[in-house]
Design an enzyme around this catalytic site. Structure first.
Site, PDB file in Angstrom:
ATOM      1  N   CYS A 200      52.273 -18.370  50.075  1.00 51.94           N
ATOM      2  CA  CYS A 200      52.080 -18.656  51.483  1.00 51.94           C
ATOM      3  C   CYS A 200      51.237 -19.897  51.693  1.00 51.94           C
ATOM      4  O   CYS A 200      51.537 -20.769  52.490  1.00 51.94           O
ATOM      5  CB  CYS A 200      51.337 -17.479  52.071  1.00 51.94           C
ATOM      6  SG  CYS A 200      52.070 -16.848  53.524  1.00 51.94           S
TER       7      CYS A 200
ATOM      8  N   CYS B 199      71.284 -20.960  45.104  1.00 55.83           N
ATOM      9  CA  CYS B 199      70.751 -19.696  45.628  1.00 55.83           C
ATOM     10  C   CYS B 199      70.470 -19.934  47.112  1.00 55.83           C
ATOM     11  O   CYS B 199      71.193 -20.687  47.753  1.00 55.83           O
ATOM     12  CB  CYS B 199      69.508 -19.255  44.857  1.00 55.83           C
ATOM     13  SG  CYS B 199      68.153 -20.421  44.936  1.00 55.83           S
TER      14      CYS B 199
END
Ligand code: ZN
Length: 388
Positions: free
Chosen positions: A198, A346
């Site tokens: 984060c 992906c």
């Protein structure tokens, strides 16, 4: 008159103060006094007193959950305050659990806060978590997320999951009876150096607020047996488009945690992850989405491998690609043509980079990673596909 006195701890009857404090709950026929008493005797363990943990702790304390366990080893930093709203400027430099406990005492002095000033590890997780009714996953890293999941499955305590990244978030309830666990979706942790945390990745401060509030809601519903929960569903939120999607997810009979039960003890994932991630990483060439589309349009025969999970493939994939989830790429290597140009993708490019490195290490000479993953493909080549 003694309206301020908290109820005696052995007594689940609500005091006059509690009847007033929770009156807006008690007015709801689905909660009532019986539901409020149920919350009062509930024990919820919250792992992480950060961006997700802040709203979860504040709302569960305000709601009258009787006992809140808090696990966090970190101290409050100025850069936390943009999203970790349980902490104030005066708490900078102090342990997060102390700052959180102070704030919760003010929000609701009836709540018992059990604090663990520790990092959750394979050595202490079972001991800490046993005896709680519910675990809330407010962690920001994969190592702890897998630890929380396995602890939840081993002890049979459901865990309310949330995660955030930039402008997006996810939530679910894992490890409930007959419901899937986190490993049913993502069997193994990705290498840590491929996953920005984060802090490194950036996050809009309200996103953990939104997801944490959803986790608190699910926790209360689970404790009271109300409504349809997120068991068997993965909620994804994108605040840029303000779209909420709910994907059905299934229990995987092959899941090593809740399916085959081959995971019988906790593993120290920090070391495990570091072992995978710190090996020599090879440079992998990228291919731009527009360039790939142009080559496909010319009819070139390329091996395109989608390394995401089946539920992501089901949302949409590049025509001509085939699905080999990252966890199974090593098994696929013997079946691949080593000289053929192989393109991996992906969602955003991190998992496919890990897969590409495995292929390069196995001697494949012409491996490329699709820059920006399928999200950039959608933006630049095919905007009719669904984002998630
Ligand atoms: Zn599972």
């Amino acid at each position: 008159m003694n309206a301020e006195a908290p109820a005696a701890s052995h007594d689940l009857d609500l005091s006059r103060e509690e009847l007033v404090r929770y009156s807006r709950h008690i007015l709801l026929p689905q909660v009532g006094e019986a539901g409020q008493q149920k919350l009062k005797k509930s024990r919820v363990l919250l792992v992480g007193a950060g961006g997700l943990g802040s709203p979860v702790a504040l709302y569960l304390a305000a709601a009258g959950v009787g006992t809140l366990g808090l696990v966090d080893f970190d101290t409050v930093d100025l850069s936390n305050l943009q999203r970790q709203i349980i902490h104030g400027s005066g708490a900078i430099g102090t342990p997060k659990i102390d700052s959180a406990r102070e704030r919760l005492r003010d929000v609701n002095p009836n709540v018992v806060v059990e604090s663990y000033d520790a990092r959750l590890t394979s050595g202490n997780a079972l001991e800490i978590a046993k005896g709680y009714d519910l675990i809330i996953d407010g962690t920001d890293n994969f190592a702890t997320r897998y630890l929380v999941n396995d602890t939840s499955v081993l002890l049979g305590i459901p865990n309310v999951y949330g995660s955030v990244y930039r402008f997006e978030g996810q939530a679910s309830v894992f490890g409930a009876p007959n419901g899937p666990c986190y490993r049913c979706l993502f069997r193994d942790p990705p290498p840590p150096d491929l996953v920005p945390s984060c802090a490194e990745g950036g996050v809009l401060g309200v996103v953990p607020g939104l997801i944490g509030t959803i986790q608190a809601t699910e926790a209360i519903k689970m404790l009271l047996g109300l409504g349809d929960t997120l068991v068997g569903k993965l909620l994804t939120v994108d605040v840029m488009t303000m779209s909420f999607r709910s994907l059905l997810i299934r229990k995987d009979p092959e899941c090593p945690a809740c399916g085959t039960h081959e995971i019988t003890e906790l593993i120290d994932y920090d070391e495990y992850c570091a072992g995978i991630g710190s090996h020599s990483t090879q440079r992998i060439e990228e291919i731009e989405p527009a360039r790939l589309a142009e080559r496909l349009g010319r009819g070139e025969r390329l091996e395109i491998i989608d390394v995401r999970e089946p539920y992501e493939w089901a949302i949409g994939h590049i025509p001509g690609a085939r699905l080999v989830p990252l966890s199974r790429i090593a098994d696929e290597i013997p079946r691949l043509d080593k000289r053929r140009e192989t393109i991996l993708y992906c969602k955003v490019g991190a998992r496919s980079l890990a897969a590409a490195q495995q292929l390069a290490k196995a001697g494949m000479t012409d491996v490329r990673n699709l820059a920006g993953g399928i999200l950039r493909w959608i933006d630049e080549v095919d905007p009719t596909m669904s984002r998630y």
